[in-house]
Design a protein around this motif. Structure first.
Motif, PDB file in Angstrom:
ATOM      1  N   VAL A  11     -50.353 -33.114   4.440  1.00 29.45           N
ATOM      2  CA  VAL A  11     -49.370 -31.830   4.494  1.00 29.45           C
ATOM      3  C   VAL A  11     -50.296 -30.481   4.476  1.00 29.45           C
ATOM      4  O   VAL A  11     -51.421 -30.753   3.834  1.00 29.45           O
ATOM      5  N   VAL A  12     -49.850 -29.547   4.992  1.00 28.29           N
ATOM      6  CA  VAL A  12     -50.564 -28.225   5.100  1.00 28.29           C
ATOM      7  C   VAL A  12     -49.626 -27.445   4.334  1.00 28.29           C
ATOM      8  O   VAL A  12     -48.556 -27.200   4.552  1.00 28.29           O
ATOM      9  N   VAL A  13     -50.515 -26.669   3.367  1.00 24.66           N
ATOM     10  CA  VAL A  13     -49.568 -25.580   2.558  1.00 24.66           C
ATOM     11  C   VAL A  13     -50.351 -24.265   2.707  1.00 24.66           C
ATOM     12  O   VAL A  13     -51.606 -24.176   2.649  1.00 24.66           O
ATOM     13  N   SER A  14     -49.680 -23.149   3.176  1.00 25.28           N
ATOM     14  CA  SER A  14     -50.467 -21.653   2.873  1.00 25.28           C
ATOM     15  C   SER A  14     -49.946 -21.030   1.906  1.00 25.28           C
ATOM     16  O   SER A  14     -48.846 -21.306   1.401  1.00 25.28           O
ATOM     17  N   ALA A  15     -50.903 -20.509   1.335  1.00 28.60           N
ATOM     18  CA  ALA A  15     -50.746 -19.488   0.164  1.00 28.60           C
ATOM     19  C   ALA A  15     -51.372 -18.239   0.058  1.00 28.60           C
ATOM     20  O   ALA A  15     -52.297 -17.983   0.887  1.00 28.60           O
ATOM     21  N   GLY A  16     -51.074 -17.264  -0.807  1.00 23.10           N
ATOM     22  CA  GLY A  16     -51.696 -16.060  -0.901  1.00 23.10           C
ATOM     23  C   GLY A  16     -51.119 -14.945  -0.132  1.00 23.10           C
ATOM     24  O   GLY A  16     -50.158 -15.301   0.508  1.00 23.10           O
ATOM     25  N   GLY A  17     -51.698 -14.041   0.141  1.00 28.51           N
ATOM     26  CA  GLY A  17     -51.331 -12.867   0.971  1.00 28.51           C
ATOM     27  C   GLY A  17     -52.437 -12.418   1.775  1.00 28.51           C
ATOM     28  O   GLY A  17     -53.599 -12.169   1.562  1.00 28.51           O
ATOM     29  N   THR A  18     -52.173 -12.245   3.228  1.00 28.03           N
ATOM     30  CA  THR A  18     -53.151 -11.735   4.013  1.00 28.03           C
ATOM     31  C   THR A  18     -53.576 -10.336   3.732  1.00 28.03           C
ATOM     32  O   THR A  18     -52.835  -9.548   3.366  1.00 28.03           O
ATOM     33  N   ARG A  19     -55.021  -9.989   4.291  1.00 26.91           N
ATOM     34  CA  ARG A  19     -55.457  -8.540   3.961  1.00 26.91           C
ATOM     35  C   ARG A  19     -55.858  -8.225   5.536  1.00 26.91           C
ATOM     36  O   ARG A  19     -56.566  -9.035   6.448  1.00 26.91           O
ATOM     37  N   GLU A  20     -55.126  -7.145   6.028  1.00 26.77           N
ATOM     38  CA  GLU A  20     -55.606  -6.571   7.436  1.00 26.77           C
ATOM     39  C   GLU A  20     -56.648  -5.468   7.486  1.00 26.77           C
ATOM     40  O   GLU A  20     -56.284  -4.309   6.816  1.00 26.77           O
ATOM     41  N   PRO A  21     -57.831  -5.704   7.961  1.00 22.17           N
ATOM     42  CA  PRO A  21     -58.908  -4.761   7.541  1.00 22.17           C
ATOM     43  C   PRO A  21     -58.538  -3.367   8.398  1.00 22.17           C
ATOM     44  O   PRO A  21     -58.116  -3.413   9.402  1.00 22.17           O
ATOM     45  N   ILE A  22     -58.666  -2.282   7.725  1.00 22.30           N
ATOM     46  CA  ILE A  22     -58.706  -0.849   8.268  1.00 22.30           C
ATOM     47  C   ILE A  22     -60.160  -0.488   8.722  1.00 22.30           C
ATOM     48  O   ILE A  22     -60.187   0.061   9.924  1.00 22.30           O
ATOM     49  N   ASP A  23     -61.030  -0.655   8.009  1.00 19.25           N
ATOM     50  CA  ASP A  23     -62.401  -0.348   8.001  1.00 19.25           C
ATOM     51  C   ASP A  23     -63.428  -1.302   7.173  1.00 19.25           C
ATOM     52  O   ASP A  23     -62.400  -2.177   6.354  1.00 19.25           O
ATOM     53  N   VAL A  91     -45.961 -29.041   7.416  1.00 16.26           N
ATOM     54  CA  VAL A  91     -46.441 -27.477   7.164  1.00 16.26           C
ATOM     55  C   VAL A  91     -45.510 -26.804   6.200  1.00 16.26           C
ATOM     56  O   VAL A  91     -44.356 -26.663   6.790  1.00 16.26           O
ATOM     57  N   VAL A  92     -45.845 -26.215   5.188  1.00 13.66           N
ATOM     58  CA  VAL A  92     -45.231 -25.441   4.359  1.00 13.66           C
ATOM     59  C   VAL A  92     -46.004 -23.910   4.354  1.00 13.66           C
ATOM     60  O   VAL A  92     -47.120 -23.973   3.959  1.00 13.66           O
ATOM     61  N   MET A  93     -45.176 -22.976   4.901  1.00 14.58           N
ATOM     62  CA  MET A  93     -45.750 -21.614   5.130  1.00 14.58           C
ATOM     63  C   MET A  93     -45.477 -20.744   4.028  1.00 14.58           C
ATOM     64  O   MET A  93     -44.322 -19.869   3.963  1.00 14.58           O
ATOM     65  N   ALA A  94     -45.942 -21.046   2.823  1.00 13.66           N
ATOM     66  CA  ALA A  94     -45.783 -20.359   1.450  1.00 13.66           C
ATOM     67  C   ALA A  94     -46.527 -18.908   1.412  1.00 13.66           C
ATOM     68  O   ALA A  94     -46.047 -18.081   0.475  1.00 13.66           O
ATOM     69  N   ALA A  95     -47.325 -18.681   2.543  1.00  9.38           N
ATOM     70  CA  ALA A  95     -48.254 -17.350   2.331  1.00  9.38           C
ATOM     71  C   ALA A  95     -47.458 -16.125   2.564  1.00  9.38           C
ATOM     72  O   ALA A  95     -46.626 -16.146   3.465  1.00  9.38           O
ATOM     73  N   ALA A  96     -47.773 -15.145   2.131  1.00  2.57           N
ATOM     74  CA  ALA A  96     -47.180 -13.694   2.548  1.00  2.57           C
ATOM     75  C   ALA A  96     -48.005 -13.344   3.616  1.00  2.57           C
ATOM     76  O   ALA A  96     -49.349 -12.890   3.529  1.00  2.57           O
ATOM     77  N   VAL A  97     -47.761 -13.378   5.006  1.00  2.00           N
ATOM     78  CA  VAL A  97     -48.507 -13.038   6.116  1.00  2.00           C
ATOM     79  C   VAL A  97     -48.156 -11.608   6.446  1.00  2.00           C
ATOM     80  O   VAL A  97     -46.910 -11.441   6.678  1.00  2.00           O
ATOM     81  N   ALA A  98     -48.948 -10.543   6.476  1.00  2.00           N
ATOM     82  CA  ALA A  98     -48.641  -9.341   7.011  1.00  2.00           C
ATOM     83  C   ALA A  98     -48.110  -9.369   8.363  1.00  2.00           C
ATOM     84  O   ALA A  98     -48.610  -9.919   9.430  1.00  2.00           O
ATOM     85  N   ASP A  99     -46.998  -8.718   8.178  1.00  2.00           N
ATOM     86  CA  ASP A  99     -46.223  -8.667   9.580  1.00  2.00           C
ATOM     87  C   ASP A  99     -47.054  -7.538  10.799  1.00  2.00           C
ATOM     88  O   ASP A  99     -46.894  -8.026  11.956  1.00  2.00           O
ATOM     89  N   GLN A 141     -42.232 -33.971  12.763  1.00  2.00           N
ATOM     90  CA  GLN A 141     -42.970 -33.012  11.662  1.00  2.00           C
ATOM     91  C   GLN A 141     -42.024 -32.034  11.252  1.00  2.00           C
ATOM     92  O   GLN A 141     -41.121 -31.568  11.611  1.00  2.00           O
ATOM     93  N   VAL A 142     -42.132 -31.847   9.851  1.00  2.00           N
ATOM     94  CA  VAL A 142     -41.325 -31.060   8.953  1.00  2.00           C
ATOM     95  C   VAL A 142     -41.777 -29.582   8.792  1.00  2.00           C
ATOM     96  O   VAL A 142     -43.108 -29.573   8.510  1.00  2.00           O
ATOM     97  N   ILE A 143     -41.211 -28.637   9.281  1.00  2.00           N
ATOM     98  CA  ILE A 143     -41.692 -27.271   8.985  1.00  2.00           C
ATOM     99  C   ILE A 143     -40.910 -26.344   8.194  1.00  2.00           C
ATOM    100  O   ILE A 143     -39.827 -26.312   8.364  1.00  2.00           O
ATOM    101  N   VAL A 144     -41.619 -25.807   7.277  1.00  2.00           N
ATOM    102  CA  VAL A 144     -40.909 -25.105   6.164  1.00  2.00           C
ATOM    103  C   VAL A 144     -41.394 -23.622   5.797  1.00  2.00           C
ATOM    104  O   VAL A 144     -42.532 -23.450   5.894  1.00  2.00           O
ATOM    105  N   GLY A 145     -40.480 -22.699   5.736  1.00  2.00           N
ATOM    106  CA  GLY A 145     -40.789 -21.513   5.614  1.00  2.00           C
ATOM    107  C   GLY A 145     -40.472 -20.815   4.404  1.00  2.00           C
ATOM    108  O   GLY A 145     -39.425 -21.496   3.716  1.00  2.00           O
ATOM    109  N   PHE A 146     -41.011 -19.591   3.704  1.00  2.00           N
ATOM    110  CA  PHE A 146     -40.380 -18.905   2.567  1.00  2.00           C
ATOM    111  C   PHE A 146     -40.298 -17.642   3.063  1.00  2.00           C
ATOM    112  O   PHE A 146     -40.652 -16.961   4.039  1.00  2.00           O
ATOM    113  N   ALA A 147     -38.939 -16.943   2.247  1.00  2.00           N
ATOM    114  CA  ALA A 147     -38.637 -15.591   2.652  1.00  2.00           C
ATOM    115  C   ALA A 147     -38.576 -15.128   1.384  1.00  2.00           C
ATOM    116  O   ALA A 147     -37.812 -15.368   0.634  1.00  2.00           O
TER     117      ALA A 147
END
Ligand code: C5P
Length: 220
Positions: A11-23, A91-99, A141-147
């Motif tokens: 199983v693959v799990v994502s976690a945390g929150g992405t950071r999108e670089p400005i500089d 795959v469980v996408m628990a991460a907060a991915v920046a839109d 394959q089972v794919i799970v999202g969080f909202a």
């Protein structure tokens, strides 16, 4: 569920929150602590799964027996998730991915000047990792999202489940003092079949166990 019902599963799990670089010194981020994703990884490992945790910007210790891949931005998370997803049963996408991410990365630090009272930063949409996973889904394959939603939680959740095409979507309410960084969580597990299971407020491990119960039922 059966305490060892995930033996032999990867199983693959994502976690945390992405950071999108400005500089080089700044980023656009979000308030995800990673606690719920880590709970999902820990519970899966305890139930016998081989677990890969893709962690974005978390300050948590690696869970025992879990293989951890660290990433920063949404594009890095996409690379890391895609490279392990094809061989995964779940795959469980628990991460907060920046839109969105800044459309340009400024290679040197943006300076403030006397002339500029505003600083426009243009954003471009990030790829939707979860929706991409669904288009590449392997048989069974089972794919799970969080909202995380602040209002009309169920309506938004049902619409998101349909739009993304995943098997399960776990929705929870977020806002002041709710969920982010907190040890507890509550939510509703929405299934593509139309089934909906409400999980009362409890520990993030309890919510994780309920999610793995639903996933195990789909794998069986
Ligand atoms: O659309 P929204 O961001 O609310 O969807 C949340 C779900 O989609 C989460 O499971 C999150 O991990 C996933 N997601 C993603 N890629 C994005 C945005 C969200 O995989 N770019």
């Amino acid at each position: 569920g059966d305490p060892r019902d995930l033996v032999g599963r990867h199983v693959v799990v994502s976690a945390g929150g992405t950071r999108e670089p400005i500089d080089p010194v700044r980023f656009i981020g979000n308030r995800s602590s990673g606690l719920q994703g880590y709970a999902l990884a820990r519970v899966a490992a305890a139930r016998g799964a081989k677990v890969t945790l893709v962690a974005a910007n978390t300050a948590l210790p690696d869970p025992a027996g879990v293989s951890v891949v660290r990433v920063g931005s949404a594009l890095e998370m996409r690379e890391a998730v895609q490279s392990v997803a094809a061989a995964a049963d779940v795959v469980v996408m628990a991460a907060a991915v920046a839109d969105f991410r800044p459309s340009v990365f400024q290679g040197s630090k943006i300076k403030k000047t006397d002339k500029n009272e505003t600083l426009p930063i243009e954003l471009v949409k990030n790829p939707d990792i979860l929706a991409e996973l669904v288009t590449r889904r392997t048989p069974g394959q089972v794919i799970v999202g969080f909202a995380a939603e602040t209002d009309d939680v169920l309506d938004h959740g049902r619409a998101k489940l349909a739009r993304k095409g995943c098997d399960l979507l776990v929705v929870n309410q977020v806002g002041e003092n709710l969920t982010f960084g907190a040890p507890d969580n509550a939510g509703v597990i929405l299934a593509a079949t139309g089934a909906e299971r409400e999980i009362p407020r409890g520990s993030k491990d309890q919510l994780a166990s309920a999610v793995w119960d639903e996933i195990a039922a789909l794998l069986a």
